[in-house]
Design an enzyme around this catalytic site. Structure first.
Site, PDB file in Angstrom:
ATOM      1  CG  HIS A 131       0.529   6.200  -0.857  1.00 31.08           C
ATOM      2  ND1 HIS A 131      -0.563   6.679  -1.556  1.00 31.08           N
ATOM      3  CD2 HIS A 131       0.026   5.616   0.273  1.00 31.08           C
ATOM      4  CE1 HIS A 131      -1.676   6.390  -0.891  1.00 31.08           C
ATOM      5  NE2 HIS A 131      -1.346   5.745   0.217  1.00 31.08           N
ATOM      6  CG  HIS A 165      -1.767   1.227   1.344  1.00 30.86           C
ATOM      7  ND1 HIS A 165      -3.056   1.272   0.862  1.00 30.86           N
ATOM      8  CD2 HIS A 165      -1.512   2.452   1.879  1.00 30.86           C
ATOM      9  CE1 HIS A 165      -3.563   2.469   1.088  1.00 30.86           C
ATOM     10  NE2 HIS A 165      -2.636   3.219   1.706  1.00 30.86           N
ATOM     11  CD  GLU A 166       1.762   3.675   3.666  1.00 33.34           C
ATOM     12  OE1 GLU A 166       2.123   4.736   3.091  1.00 33.34           O
ATOM     13  OE2 GLU A 166       0.687   3.567   4.277  1.00 33.34           O
TER      14      GLU A 166
END
Length: 338
Positions: free
Chosen positions: A22, A18-19
């Site tokens: 980004h 998820h990170e």
């Protein structure tokens, strides 16, 4: 401790990707990333990069990417808030989208190894399907005139019609043929059966990828339907936190790696969905402010936006504490002590 390891691996991997979503889109967009952190709290490990510092922290239940100018005004042209709105929107959405992508990959890998149930069938001699004229190798095209897309569709539609006549359309040699089959009632489940079995296809990359994507969309749809039912009072509210997830992964680990992968896909989809909800402090909440900026033609005051995100974060923490106590109240403490 051994049962805790699969949970840490699953949650850690899902949070990392998820990170990373980004992070990689921010980097590709020319945004300066000051910190990439896995976990919260005191640092366990720090790796200093040329521009970005990488951390592993004590509590493995989260993570973050800290970008220059994300929450404060700055003149740095590489700052997050100095980039065009659509660029910032792409960076924010990349995290949840990565969760959906990981879920699709996991579901594809499972189907590649364990096989995909197709709508091509074999028939059991003497059963209703065989008696009606359906043959081995036929592909179920429609049930009661409604086209089917999966073996689950076939089972669902036939199982709801015990002791009733069902119209089965099959594809044979590129020709559609329709049969009227009277379903039997299974003595154990009381559901309708006609004596057909699916043909399972293994190690097909194209079919596995297609299945993984379709299954991801289907699970997402079912989660949203369940959420809508909870909000309208048609279903009981049932939310689990870290402790509940630990129990689920622990049970899955007893049934092998594929079960753990499937649960990981479910958690990943839930994580992606939860993060795109328009709640302050979440990715979806940040997207709302960017969309408002596009509509207004000027940015929202950063201090006001930051305050709203802070309030949202506090509310989320209170919610997490409530869910945590709810999970703990369900634990069999005697079992855990033993």
């Amino acid at each position: 401790m051994l049962t805790l390891i699969p949970t840490i691996i699953v949650l850690g991997a899902l949070i990392f990707f998820h990170e990373f979503g980004h992070f990689i889109v921010a980097k590709l967009s020319g945004i300066k990333v000051n910190e990439f952190s896995m976990g919260f709290g005191p640092q366990i490990l720090k790796i200093k990069g040329k521009e970005t510092d990488y951390f592993i922290r004590l509590l493995p239940l989260g993570g973050y990417v800290k970008m220059e100018g994300e929450d404060a005004a700055t003149s740095d042209p590489r700052a997050f808030n100095n980039k065009p709105p659509l660029t910032r929107l792409a960076v924010i959405l990349a995290g949840p989208l990565m969760n959906f992508l990981i879920a699709a990959i996991l579901l594809s890998a499972i189907s590649f190894s364990s096989g995909i149930a197709t709508t091509q069938v074999t028939v059991i001699p003497g059963e209703p399907a065989a008696e009606a004229g359906i043959r081995d190798g036929d592909v179920i095209y429609a049930v009661d005139g409604i086209k089917v897309n999966s073996w689950e569709d076939v089972v669902d539609r036939i199982s709801n019609r015990p002791k009733e006549q069902v119209e089965i359309t099959v594809s044979r040699n590129n020709t559609l043929i329709t049969y009227n089959v009277t379903a039997k009632e299974d003595p154990d489940t009381k559901r309708g059966i006609i004596g057909i079995k699916t043909v399972v296809v293994k190690h097909s990359l194209s079919r596995s990828l297609q299945f993984g994507i379709q299954k991801t969309f289907w699970i997402t749809k079912m989660i949203l339907v369940g959420l809508a039912q909870m909000l309208t009072g048609k279903a009981a509210v049932d939310v689990v936190g870290p402790v509940g997830i630990f129990q689920i992964v622990e049970e899955a680990a007893k049934n092998g790696i594929f079960q753990v992968m499937y649960i990981a896909a479910l958690i990943s989809i839930n994580l992606g969905l939860f993060n795109i909800f328009p709640i302050p402090a979440l990715d979806g909440g940040r997207c709302v402010f960017i969309i408002l900026e596009i509509l207004r033609g000027r940015p929202i005051d950063l201090e006001k936006e930051g305050f709203i995100h802070f309030i949202g974060f506090v509310i989320l923490m209170i919610f997490m504490i409530i869910v945590l106590f709810k999970d703990i109240s369900k634990l069999d403490l005697i079992k855990w002590i033993k």
